[in-house]
Design a protein around this motif. Structure first.
Motif, PDB file in Angstrom:
ATOM      1  N   GLY A  27     -28.663  41.126  56.114  1.00 36.00           N
ATOM      2  CA  GLY A  27     -28.261  40.057  57.016  1.00 36.00           C
ATOM      3  C   GLY A  27     -27.100  40.465  57.899  1.00 36.00           C
ATOM      4  O   GLY A  27     -26.562  41.582  57.798  1.00 36.00           O
ATOM      5  N   ASP A  28     -26.727  39.573  58.811  1.00 30.19           N
ATOM      6  CA  ASP A  28     -25.601  39.817  59.722  1.00 30.19           C
ATOM      7  C   ASP A  28     -25.819  41.068  60.568  1.00 30.19           C
ATOM      8  O   ASP A  28     -24.849  41.676  61.050  1.00 30.19           O
ATOM      9  CB  ASP A  28     -24.277  39.943  58.953  1.00 30.19           C
ATOM     10  N   GLN A  76     -22.618  52.389  52.534  1.00 32.65           N
ATOM     11  CA  GLN A  76     -22.103  51.036  52.696  1.00 32.65           C
ATOM     12  C   GLN A  76     -22.196  50.604  54.169  1.00 32.65           C
ATOM     13  O   GLN A  76     -22.508  51.396  55.050  1.00 32.65           O
ATOM     14  CB  GLN A  76     -20.661  50.979  52.180  1.00 32.65           C
ATOM     15  N   ARG A  77     -21.940  49.362  54.418  1.00 29.13           N
ATOM     16  CA  ARG A  77     -22.092  48.811  55.769  1.00 29.13           C
ATOM     17  C   ARG A  77     -21.345  49.640  56.812  1.00 29.13           C
ATOM     18  O   ARG A  77     -20.169  49.932  56.656  1.00 29.13           O
ATOM     19  CB  ARG A  77     -21.616  47.362  55.811  1.00 29.13           C
ATOM     20  N   GLY A  78     -22.063  50.017  57.853  1.00 35.14           N
ATOM     21  CA  GLY A  78     -21.446  50.654  59.016  1.00 35.14           C
ATOM     22  C   GLY A  78     -21.305  52.156  58.964  1.00 35.14           C
ATOM     23  O   GLY A  78     -20.793  52.747  59.918  1.00 35.14           O
ATOM     24  N   SER A  87     -19.781  49.413  62.446  1.00 35.67           N
ATOM     25  CA  SER A  87     -19.641  47.976  62.698  1.00 35.67           C
ATOM     26  C   SER A  87     -18.646  47.337  61.732  1.00 35.67           C
ATOM     27  O   SER A  87     -18.666  47.607  60.524  1.00 35.67           O
ATOM     28  CB  SER A  87     -21.001  47.291  62.555  1.00 35.67           C
ATOM     29  N   LEU A  88     -17.811  46.458  62.277  1.00 36.17           N
ATOM     30  CA  LEU A  88     -16.828  45.742  61.472  1.00 36.17           C
ATOM     31  C   LEU A  88     -17.254  44.311  61.185  1.00 36.17           C
ATOM     32  O   LEU A  88     -16.613  43.623  60.374  1.00 36.17           O
ATOM     33  CB  LEU A  88     -15.471  45.730  62.194  1.00 36.17           C
ATOM     34  N   GLU A  89     -18.311  43.852  61.823  1.00 36.87           N
ATOM     35  CA  GLU A  89     -18.768  42.480  61.633  1.00 36.87           C
ATOM     36  C   GLU A  89     -19.342  42.296  60.226  1.00 36.87           C
ATOM     37  O   GLU A  89     -20.109  43.136  59.745  1.00 36.87           O
ATOM     38  CB  GLU A  89     -19.833  42.128  62.676  1.00 36.87           C
ATOM     39  N   ALA A  90     -18.971  41.208  59.580  1.00 37.88           N
ATOM     40  CA  ALA A  90     -19.486  40.908  58.239  1.00 37.88           C
ATOM     41  C   ALA A  90     -19.380  42.131  57.330  1.00 37.88           C
ATOM     42  O   ALA A  90     -20.309  42.475  56.613  1.00 37.88           O
ATOM     43  CB  ALA A  90     -20.938  40.422  58.317  1.00 37.88           C
ATOM     44  N   HIS A  95     -18.647  41.226  50.862  1.00 40.36           N
ATOM     45  CA  HIS A  95     -20.006  41.509  51.344  1.00 40.36           C
ATOM     46  C   HIS A  95     -20.599  42.677  50.560  1.00 40.36           C
ATOM     47  O   HIS A  95     -21.778  42.653  50.174  1.00 40.36           O
ATOM     48  CB  HIS A  95     -19.981  41.854  52.836  1.00 40.36           C
ATOM     49  N   LEU A  96     -19.786  43.697  50.320  1.00 39.82           N
ATOM     50  CA  LEU A  96     -20.294  44.889  49.624  1.00 39.82           C
ATOM     51  C   LEU A  96     -20.600  44.592  48.155  1.00 39.82           C
ATOM     52  O   LEU A  96     -21.557  45.135  47.594  1.00 39.82           O
ATOM     53  CB  LEU A  96     -19.304  46.043  49.745  1.00 39.82           C
TER      54      LEU A  96
END
Length: 322
Positions: A27-28, A76-78, A87-90, A95-96
């Protein structure tokens, strides 16, 4: 706690390839790359990489006996092969933590060992304290918990006295009027609209960290840390987490160490770790008496330094049969 023995030392297991890979839409706008390696019927473990923003590598798979472990690794995200890049959003600690639970469901396991070094140790503690019923053991390295004293060590006063020449390089990009808060000063540049200024800030931020993580200088390692794509991800995401103090209350992970009661754990901590100094590992040990804390007498911060790696492999081998 006595320093860990220095010989004979264990090294990485032979290279392996994933038996399964995939992407997870969390998501996000975020899509995570994940892979599983080793024995599909082996002991489940999730590997949490550092940074935040560093991503996984092929050598990370090799810290576990592939015949006895079912290893899940993910970017992990980004960062790494996950998108969108940098990306820094969400993109927060919590979140992780949720992402790890979704990956556990993909792995189709009820409980698993959690392994994390540096920022990965932060995330491992946050996950295990949130989901102690899902955590069988913890193997941690280079403890970092986002206390103000730990942030100040790297970005205000501490590491600069050990690396004064490298510190001056880190300061060069920032006018004197902004040097009272370097995290904020770099944040303005890393999130600004000027791509050239953003890249320059990213390289300087990443290089400073790269200088502090090795016991002995390693030019090849600095080259990796200042490569454009890597530097942008780790600098933007890391700085984003630093300025928000990991979305953790001051001292939270150590204050909540009681939630880990009954979970076997091992900490491998370089005695001369100048990135995440041993004081934090010691404070965690005092708050979590059950954990085994091993100081590596000739170790810095990185997982692949000989003494640190030896301790990590011995820890994963010990837990493989549980």
């Amino acid at each position: 706690m006595a320093d860990a023995p220095t010989a004979p030392r264990r090294t990485l297991y032979p290279p392996i390839e994933p038996y399964r890979t995939g992407r997870l839409d969390v998501g996000d706008g975020h899509s995570l790359y994940w892979e599983q390696c080793g024995n599909p019927d082996g002991k489940p473990v999730v590997f949490l990489h550092g940074g935040p923003g560093a991503g996984i590598s092929t050598d990370h798979r090799r810290q576990f006996d592939p015949a006895r472990y079912n290893i899940l690794l993910f970017d992990q995200r980004g960062c790494g092969q996950s998108t969108p890049h940098a990306s820094l959003e969400a993109n927060t600690t919590w979140h992780l933590v949720e992402d790890i639970e979704r990956l556990r469901e993909i792995a189709d396991v009820e409980r698993w060992m959690v392994y994390g070094g540096s920022w990965g140790s932060t995330l491992a503690l946050a996950y295990a304290q949130t989901h102690p019923d899902r955590t069988t053991e913890l193997v941690l390295r280079g403890i970092f918990t986002f206390r103000q004293s730990e942030l100040d060590w790297l970005y205000r006063q501490g590491a600069n006295e050990i690396f004064p020449d490298k510190w001056d390089e880190f300061l060069e990009l920032i006018p004197e009027a902004e040097r009272d808060d370097l995290v904020a000063a770099y944040h303005r540049r890393l999130t600004g609209d000027d791509p050239a200024a953003q890249l320059a800030a990213a390289k300087a931020w990443s290089k400073w960290e790269g200088e502090t993580v090795t016991l002995l200088p390693n030019p090849h390692f600095i080259e990796e840390f200042t490569e454009d794509r890597f530097a942008i991800a780790i600098a933007r995401i890391e700085n984003h987490y630093m300025i928000n103090k990991g979305w953790l209350a001051e001292g939270q992970l150590i204050a909540d160490a009681g939630k880990l009661k009954g979970i076997p754990g091992v900490i491998i901590q370089g005695r001369y770790d100048c990135c995440t100094p041993p004081a934090t590992a010691w404070d965690l040990k005092k708050a979590w008496p059950e954990v085994e804390l091993n100081f590596v007498p000739d170790g810095g911060h990185l997982y692949n330094e000989p003494g640190v790696l030896d301790g990590l492999i011995r820890a994963t081998d010990r837990f493989a049969g549980r």
